[in-house]
Design a protein around this motif. Structure first.
Motif, PDB file in Angstrom:
ATOM      1  N   GLN A   1      10.969   6.164  -5.389  1.00 31.92           N
ATOM      2  CA  GLN A   1      12.245   6.113  -4.893  1.00 31.92           C
ATOM      3  C   GLN A   1      12.433   6.948  -3.840  1.00 31.92           C
ATOM      4  N   GLY A   2      11.144   7.453  -3.243  1.00 38.18           N
ATOM      5  CA  GLY A   2      11.396   8.172  -1.651  1.00 38.18           C
ATOM      6  C   GLY A   2      11.102   7.151  -0.576  1.00 38.18           C
ATOM      7  N   THR A   3      11.099   7.535   0.754  1.00 39.90           N
ATOM      8  CA  THR A   3      11.538   6.613   1.785  1.00 39.90           C
ATOM      9  C   THR A   3      10.728   7.429   3.137  1.00 39.90           C
ATOM     10  N   GLY A   4      10.752   8.686   2.948  1.00 38.43           N
ATOM     11  CA  GLY A   4       9.828   8.882   3.623  1.00 38.43           C
ATOM     12  C   GLY A   4       8.703   8.519   3.925  1.00 38.43           C
ATOM     13  N   PRO A   5       8.063   8.930   5.533  1.00 39.22           N
ATOM     14  CA  PRO A   5       6.617   8.366   6.102  1.00 39.22           C
ATOM     15  C   PRO A   5       4.817   9.170   5.668  1.00 39.22           C
ATOM     16  N   GLU A   6       5.924  10.039   4.475  1.00 38.99           N
ATOM     17  CA  GLU A   6       4.593  11.010   3.526  1.00 38.99           C
ATOM     18  C   GLU A   6       4.206   9.796   2.693  1.00 38.99           C
ATOM     19  N   ARG A   7       4.640   8.748   2.210  1.00 39.85           N
ATOM     20  CA  ARG A   7       4.159   7.641   1.366  1.00 39.85           C
ATOM     21  C   ARG A   7       2.942   6.641   2.011  1.00 39.85           C
ATOM     22  N   GLN A   8       2.995   6.692   3.073  1.00 43.09           N
ATOM     23  CA  GLN A   8       2.445   5.214   3.599  1.00 43.09           C
ATOM     24  C   GLN A   8       0.749   6.788   4.182  1.00 43.09           C
ATOM     25  N   GLN A   9       0.978   7.649   4.134  1.00 46.53           N
ATOM     26  CA  GLN A   9      -0.276   9.028   4.184  1.00 46.53           C
ATOM     27  C   GLN A   9      -0.959   9.003   2.860  1.00 46.53           C
ATOM     28  N   LEU A  10       0.097   8.968   2.379  1.00 50.46           N
ATOM     29  CA  LEU A  10      -1.016   9.102   1.107  1.00 50.46           C
ATOM     30  C   LEU A  10      -1.613   8.187   0.543  1.00 50.46           C
ATOM     31  N   ASP A  11      -1.053   7.205   1.425  1.00 52.57           N
ATOM     32  CA  ASP A  11      -2.249   5.371   0.853  1.00 52.57           C
ATOM     33  C   ASP A  11      -3.027   6.099   1.559  1.00 52.57           C
ATOM     34  N   HIS A  12      -2.886   6.270   2.486  1.00 52.44           N
ATOM     35  CA  HIS A  12      -4.039   6.347   3.505  1.00 52.44           C
ATOM     36  C   HIS A  12      -4.931   7.298   3.093  1.00 52.44           C
ATOM     37  N   MET A  13      -4.475   9.025   2.499  1.00 48.53           N
ATOM     38  CA  MET A  13      -5.391   9.942   2.036  1.00 48.53           C
ATOM     39  C   MET A  13      -6.220   8.958   0.830  1.00 48.53           C
TER      40      MET A  13
ATOM     41  N   THR B   1     -11.218  14.480   7.905  1.00 43.29           N
ATOM     42  CA  THR B   1      -9.865  13.510   7.982  1.00 43.29           C
ATOM     43  C   THR B   1      -9.106  13.251   6.737  1.00 43.29           C
ATOM     44  N   VAL B   2      -9.134  13.322   5.742  1.00 44.40           N
ATOM     45  CA  VAL B   2      -8.519  13.822   4.626  1.00 44.40           C
ATOM     46  C   VAL B   2      -7.886  15.109   4.114  1.00 44.40           C
ATOM     47  N   ASN B   3      -8.381  16.138   5.423  1.00 46.99           N
ATOM     48  CA  ASN B   3      -7.787  17.807   6.041  1.00 46.99           C
ATOM     49  C   ASN B   3      -6.487  17.646   6.769  1.00 46.99           C
ATOM     50  N   GLN B   4      -7.447  16.556   7.597  1.00 53.72           N
ATOM     51  CA  GLN B   4      -5.892  16.119   8.798  1.00 53.72           C
ATOM     52  C   GLN B   4      -4.603  15.549   7.781  1.00 53.72           C
ATOM     53  N   GLU B   5      -5.220  14.872   7.083  1.00 55.17           N
ATOM     54  CA  GLU B   5      -4.078  14.229   6.876  1.00 55.17           C
ATOM     55  C   GLU B   5      -2.828  14.908   5.781  1.00 55.17           C
ATOM     56  N   PHE B   6      -3.422  15.785   5.104  1.00 55.09           N
ATOM     57  CA  PHE B   6      -2.876  16.316   4.341  1.00 55.09           C
ATOM     58  C   PHE B   6      -1.874  17.641   5.339  1.00 55.09           C
ATOM     59  N   ASP B   7      -2.839  17.888   6.037  1.00 51.60           N
ATOM     60  CA  ASP B   7      -1.720  19.468   7.367  1.00 51.60           C
ATOM     61  C   ASP B   7      -0.684  18.585   7.951  1.00 51.60           C
ATOM     62  N   THR B   8      -1.332  16.745   7.961  1.00 49.89           N
ATOM     63  CA  THR B   8       0.283  16.029   8.821  1.00 49.89           C
ATOM     64  C   THR B   8       0.991  16.042   7.354  1.00 49.89           C
ATOM     65  N   ILE B   9       1.086  15.712   6.479  1.00 45.19           N
ATOM     66  CA  ILE B   9       1.696  15.571   4.848  1.00 45.19           C
ATOM     67  C   ILE B   9       3.174  16.522   4.906  1.00 45.19           C
TER      68      ILE B   9
ATOM     69  N   LYS C   1      -2.270  17.230  -2.065  1.00 50.19           N
ATOM     70  CA  LYS C   1      -3.493  17.924  -2.806  1.00 50.19           C
ATOM     71  C   LYS C   1      -3.828  17.924  -3.384  1.00 50.19           C
ATOM     72  N   TYR C   2      -3.361  17.431  -4.902  1.00 50.01           N
ATOM     73  CA  TYR C   2      -4.928  16.689  -6.007  1.00 50.01           C
ATOM     74  C   TYR C   2      -5.109  15.690  -4.887  1.00 50.01           C
ATOM     75  N   LEU C   3      -5.189  14.674  -3.572  1.00 48.10           N
ATOM     76  CA  LEU C   3      -6.358  14.156  -3.185  1.00 48.10           C
ATOM     77  C   LEU C   3      -7.047  14.447  -2.597  1.00 48.10           C
TER      78      LEU C   3
ATOM     79  N   PRO D   1       1.513   2.525  -7.961  1.00 49.84           N
ATOM     80  CA  PRO D   1       3.159   1.870  -7.974  1.00 49.84           C
ATOM     81  C   PRO D   1       3.411   2.533  -6.319  1.00 49.84           C
ATOM     82  N   LEU D   2       2.297   3.562  -5.714  1.00 49.35           N
ATOM     83  CA  LEU D   2       2.540   3.616  -3.895  1.00 49.35           C
ATOM     84  C   LEU D   2       1.875   2.590  -3.517  1.00 49.35           C
ATOM     85  N   THR D   3       1.005   2.065  -3.634  1.00 50.25           N
ATOM     86  CA  THR D   3       0.143   1.320  -2.713  1.00 50.25           C
ATOM     87  C   THR D   3       0.803   0.020  -2.746  1.00 50.25           C
ATOM     88  N   ASP D   4       0.677  -0.317  -4.348  1.00 49.56           N
ATOM     89  CA  ASP D   4       0.643  -2.100  -4.573  1.00 49.56           C
ATOM     90  C   ASP D   4       1.911  -2.380  -5.166  1.00 49.56           C
TER      91      ASP D   4
END
Length: 218
Positions: free
Chosen positions: A112-124, A156-164, A190-192, A34-37
């Motif tokens: 339903q959210g629109t924050g930049p974190e959604r894109q970061q989750l996609d990268h993770m 990289t994944v840990n850095q993405e988590f810290d960014t989120i 956190k699960y990712l 639902p988030l990626t596509d």
């Protein structure tokens, strides 16, 4: 003749590891669909995939134990079978944590959210799927380089988590922020991150199967 039979059994074990890895990649992708596509989430379908992963863990464990008891493998073959026993546990945990992600996303707060974190989750998610694929390939083809790449990619994944986490702290400073959204995003992230850790565990067992050294040994 005996060695030929043993080799065939090892090849069958490889195929099952590949298939179980593919199921893990599939369940991660489905859980985040639902988030990626924008695809609809099917908890029932994701649950079925997780049950297949659980069944495969039991089947592979049984095959590994039979190989250890009946064939009495030595040296590299022994390490390979022992590593497979450890790897399937991590793959089962990847399946379980992916299902947890799906349950959180099914609540609808992140969608339903629109924050930049959604894109970061996609990268993770793309990174952890790539890490899992590389770790399984490293086991099948016996490539140390790929296993080391997985361990490095976890940074990289840990850095993405810290960014989120930092992004979510900023979102809490916004008046009238919906509390469910940042909490759900944090849980999924956190699960990712944990899935990435399991991919690293698999990579480390691959290195053990090749070199005979566990992580931390000289």
């Amino acid at each position: 003749m005996i060695r030929s039979k043993f080799t065939n059994q090892l090849n069958d074990l490889n195929k099952e590891i590949i298939f179980m890895g593919a199921l893990c990649e599939d369940i991660i992708g489905k859980s985040l669909a639902p988030l990626t596509d924008g695809q609809e989430l099917s908890l029932e379908g994701i649950s079925e995939t997780y049950h297949k992963i659980e069944e495969m863990e039991r089947d592979i464990e049984e095959k590994c134990l039979k190989l250890l008891l009946r064939q009495q493998p030595v040296a590299k073959d022994l390490r390979r079978i022992s590593s497979a026993l450890k790897m399937v546990y991590d793959m089962k945990r990847i399946g379980a944590q992916s299902y947890e992600i799906a349950e959180i996303i099914s609540l609808g707060h992140i969608v339903q959210g629109t924050g930049p974190e959604r894109q970061q989750l996609d990268h993770m998610s793309k990174n952890v799927i790539e890490m899992l694929t590389k770790s399984i390939d490293a086991f099948i083809y016996g490539t140390e380089d790929q296993a080391h790449q997985v361990i490095q990619q976890d940074k990289t994944v840990n850095q993405e988590f810290d960014t989120i986490k930092k992004q979510l702290v900023l979102s809490f400073s916004v008046p009238d922020v919906e509390g469910e959204y940042p909490i759900d995003v944090l849980m999924v992230a956190k699960y990712l991150e944990r899935i990435g850790d399991h991919a690293v565990n698999i990579a480390k067992w691959v290195l053990f199967s090749i070199t005979g050294h566990l992580d931390g040994e000289a």
